[in-house]
Design an enzyme around this catalytic site. Sequence first.
Site, mmCIF file in Angstrom:
data_model
loop_
_atom_site.group_PDB
_atom_site.id
_atom_site.type_symbol
_atom_site.label_atom_id
_atom_site.label_comp_id
_atom_site.label_asym_id
_atom_site.label_seq_id
_atom_site.Cartn_x
_atom_site.Cartn_y
_atom_site.Cartn_z
ATOM 1 N N LYS A 115 0.796 -1.222 0.099
ATOM 2 C CA LYS A 115 0.004 -0.006 0.039
ATOM 3 C C LYS A 115 0.925 1.115 -0.026
ATOM 4 O O LYS A 115 0.290 2.134 -0.598
ATOM 5 C CB LYS A 115 -1.000 -0.082 1.094
ATOM 6 N N GLU A 287 -6.868 2.222 -2.435
ATOM 7 C CA GLU A 287 -6.052 0.930 -2.857
ATOM 8 C C GLU A 287 -6.387 0.398 -3.895
ATOM 9 O O GLU A 287 -7.487 0.596 -4.466
ATOM 10 C CB GLU A 287 -6.084 -0.159 -1.669
ATOM 11 N N ARG A 291 -7.144 -7.948 -8.784
ATOM 12 C CA ARG A 291 -7.618 -9.345 -8.966
ATOM 13 C C ARG A 291 -9.200 -9.182 -9.254
ATOM 14 O O ARG A 291 -9.637 -8.049 -9.405
ATOM 15 C CB ARG A 291 -7.554 -10.264 -7.662
#
Length: 446
Positions: A115, A287, A291
């Site tokens: 992050k 963030e 996926r």
Amino acid sequence: MKKILIANRGEIALRIIKTCKQMGIETIAIYSDADQELPYVKEATFSFRIGEAPVLKSYLKTDAILELAVKEKADAIHPGYGFLSENAAFAAAVREKGISFIGPSAEVLSIMGDKVKARQTMKEAGVSTIPGSEAGIDSLEEAFTLANEIGYPVMLKASGGGGGIGMHLCESEAELAKVFQSTKTRAKTYFGNEEVFIEKYVANARHVEIQIFGDSHGNAVHLFERDCSVQRRNQKVIEESPSPFISERTRQLMCEAAVQAAKHVKYENAGTLEFIVDENEKFYFLEMNTRLQVEHRVSEFITGLDFVKWQIIAADGKQLPLLQNDIQQNGHSVEFRLYAEDPVKFLPSPGKLNAFTYPDMPGVLIDLAYEPGNTVSPFYDPLVAKIIVHAETRELALSKALYFLEETSIEGIKTNLPLFINILKDQSFVRGNYTTSYLKDHTFIS
């Protein structure tokens, strides 16, 4: 691609199998001792035991998964979400074996999975970020200094975190001191990285994310937004699209920023840019999830597209099927994550699912992880099913959802079904007046 190994379990494994069947692709499922009777194991072309119930002895056994993929001549591995889906080392190892990894490159996974690095990268891409630390924080004294500069309240976060794990809201030095070391320890345990950082806490915020896709030909598109503000303990419970909060202008700016970010990192495959949006619709990068998302079905409903199919196409080196102008947003969709949990304490409630009945309705989709007779295991996330509803308008979608949920019956385990019904009857939610503190501020069940 003719054969894909699915390195996951439950409803997402079954979701991937369904698309593969439609594409004429064989599937390899893996299962632990706790999962051998689940629906996805039966639906796959081939199924293999991977280990004991604990994840470290099953779904995180990278060597065993790679060995099986090579032995069974898999063309690709689909990691689903969770487990190994954002593991850069695993993605690199898959490709070293000459097998396609259905996801972004290991390099992008490494950057966006951290992050702190992700914040720096988004700044370089010209995307607004929340005020916070520019690097990991090593000591409590350093944390105090930064928090005082930013101003309380602040969020203490694990650099390698996700799914709400390793996040703490701190409203004072005393609270920060109390959770600093435990957050580092938890981060090390869950993510193998004890680094933490601090961000300014945005009050009365909405959590809005943008779905993106990229390919190896330099194309990147967005597939609009999802509002994920209904959360408990920083984990999403209800998601919907379009967002009932943001204006068309803000939607356009957020989507443009997400595509800009995707192109900056040369992103390939499915991904999501998550943003915090304040009361004035100013948005900040939170963030990136590198996926497929749990809530991808919401966006599939409003676009009419199959995201798993798109993932496979992109991983096969082909161009994305559509350009940006060809992707349209139609109607309204809302998803409910049905968990085996106490609806008051939000604690997991594993056990045997004796019965699960619901009406057959057009515009309602259920992704099942378990079926009657299965046992919801204490070893994994207690998601029983996802219920996704679509209609022409938000009002119709919520009405349809309320009818469906009230006609649904579950026996054998406690679930959060009563919570959803009460939320759908709450006028704040019906009007779209909710923030990320909605569940914390309301008591629906006692």
